[in-house]
Design an enzyme around this catalytic site. Structure first.
Site, PDB file in Angstrom:
ATOM      1  N   SER A 212       0.840  -1.195   0.000  1.00  0.00           N
ATOM      2  CA  SER A 212       0.000   0.000   0.000  1.00  0.00           C
ATOM      3  C   SER A 212       0.884   1.258   0.000  1.00  0.00           C
ATOM      4  CB  SER A 212      -0.954  -0.036   1.201  1.00  0.00           C
ATOM      5  OG  SER A 212      -1.981   0.913   1.052  1.00  0.00           O
ATOM      6  N   LYS A 264     -19.268  18.850   3.118  1.00  0.00           N
ATOM      7  CA  LYS A 264     -18.326  19.077   4.204  1.00  0.00           C
ATOM      8  C   LYS A 264     -18.160  17.813   5.032  1.00  0.00           C
ATOM      9  CE  LYS A 264     -15.649  21.190   7.092  1.00  0.00           C
ATOM     10  NZ  LYS A 264     -14.259  21.457   6.705  1.00  0.00           N
TER      11      LYS A 264
END
Length: 382
Positions: A212, A264
């Site tokens: 990763s 948001k």
């Protein structure tokens, strides 16, 4: 056995009291140290270890044990004479180069994406010295955690090496990381890309795992080495968000979340998640995955990104077949071979320890030894 358990209980109480005393004393000492040395305390320093010397000392210890004393002394004397002659020849060559410097030296530096290059030129005298001396290899270690906290030290190490490295030098990063936060590992990869931008050859050695975010950093290298069973790849992104909204509703607990801006906040822990929020969250996740693939593809253009970007990780041999790595080799083998033809230096950024940290480290070491002895005693009785 009753006596043993009573003794262990007594030992645990004593250890707890000692730990409490050490913590209190350490906290007081640390507070006083911070107050008196807040302005003078160094932020950290670079430590350099010549690995050629380490390897030579190990060889000498073995030779001393395996050969007669007189023969060993003769061998050491001849080795010192050869080293002295080599150093004399090197200094003579440097003097000649300084007397007759080349008119102009320009060195093309390979760009981070292998598509563009920039010039890394040095003054003629410095360049002549670079050409005559032995090649140098700078070795850095990166041991990653989920937050990529090692990047803070890495950035100083990169800056230090770039200040000293010549155009024919090389950087080896021994990397161990199973990945973590995107922002941290993205910064780590950007720090390594600084070597490529300056035209230095970058080798990343993976002895155990580079997955990763760890592979994101490794992909920057000109060459990736991997041990045969090292775990490599995992080009994917994962996110997990717990939600306790139903539990709160069951107990008549309301949660109000107010935002300015449509997105948001998408998924939340306490509020009720909507399908629109889930869709947006997945869109952002897929976008990060796409950026990850684009970044890896920029440095490793031969990769079949669609085939290797499934989030899977492969052992070294399988990773080599998929072009995720370039060679099957451990870092020890690579560096031991490099010591024959280059000067190899391990570079580390070291932070000063507070009195509390030193005290806790000593206490931890002591506790570990006590536990190991007790476990050994139990195993003998068993």
């Amino acid at each position: 056995m009753d006596f043993l358990f009573d003794y262990l209980g007594f030992l645990a109480r004593v250890a707890t009291i000692v730990a409490a005393i050490v913590i209190v004393i350490g906290a007081i000492a640390s507070a006083g140290h911070r107050r008196s040395h807040r302005q003078q305390r160094p932020r950290g320093h670079i430590e350099v270890t010549p690995l050629n010397d380490v390897l030579r000392d190990m060889r000498h210890v073995l030779e001393h044990a395996l050969t007669p004393h007189a023969e060993y002394r003769k061998h050491i004397k001849a080795e010192k004479a050869a080293a002295k002659a080599e150093e004399k020849a090197r200094r003579r060559a440097l003097k000649n180069a300084q007397r007759n410097p080349p008119a102009e030296v320009e060195v093309a530096a390979e760009g981070a994406g292998e598509a563009a290059s920039q010039e890394r030129a040095k003054p003629a005298g410095e360049q002549a010295q670079d050409d005559k001396r032995r090649r140098r290899i700078f070795v850095l270690d990166f041991d990653g955690d989920p937050a990529a906290s090692g990047v803070e030290s890495l950035r100083h190490e990169v800056t230090a090496v770039l200040a000293a490295a010549g155009n024919k030098d090389e950087v080896v990063v021994r990397l161990h990381s199973a990945g973590g936060m995107v922002q941290g590992y993205g910064l780590g990869a950007s720090q390594l890309a600084r070597f490529r931008s300056c035209g230095l050859n970058l080798v990343v050695a993976v002895d155990r795992v580079a997955a990763s975010g760890g592979y994101m950093m490794a992909a920057v290298a000109n060459t990736i080495l991997a041990a045969p069973f090292a775990l490599v790849g995992s080009i994917g992104v994962v996110a997990q968000v717990p939600n306790v909204n139903r539990l709160l509703k069951k107990h008549d607990v309301d949660v109000e979340l107010h935002t300015a801006g449509r997105y948001k906040r998408t998924l939340t822990v306490f509020g009720e998640n909507t399908e629109e929020a889930r869709a947006k969250f997945l869109e952002e996740l897929n976008d990060i995955h796409a950026m990850f693939q684009e970044f890896v593809g920029e440095f490793r253009s031969t990769l079949d990104l669609e085939a290797v970007s499934t989030g899977e990780a492969w052992a070294g041999q399988r990773a080599l077949e998929r072009a995720l790595v370039d060679r099957l080799l451990t870092s020890d083998e690579y560096l031991a071979g490099a010591c024959d033809e280059a000067d190899v230096f391990e570079v580390r950024w070291v932070l000063p320890k507070t009195p509390l940290e030193r005290a806790m480290e000593r206490f931890s070491d002591g506790t570990t030894k006590v536990v190991e002895r007790l476990m050994g005693a139990f195993s003998r009785w068993g």
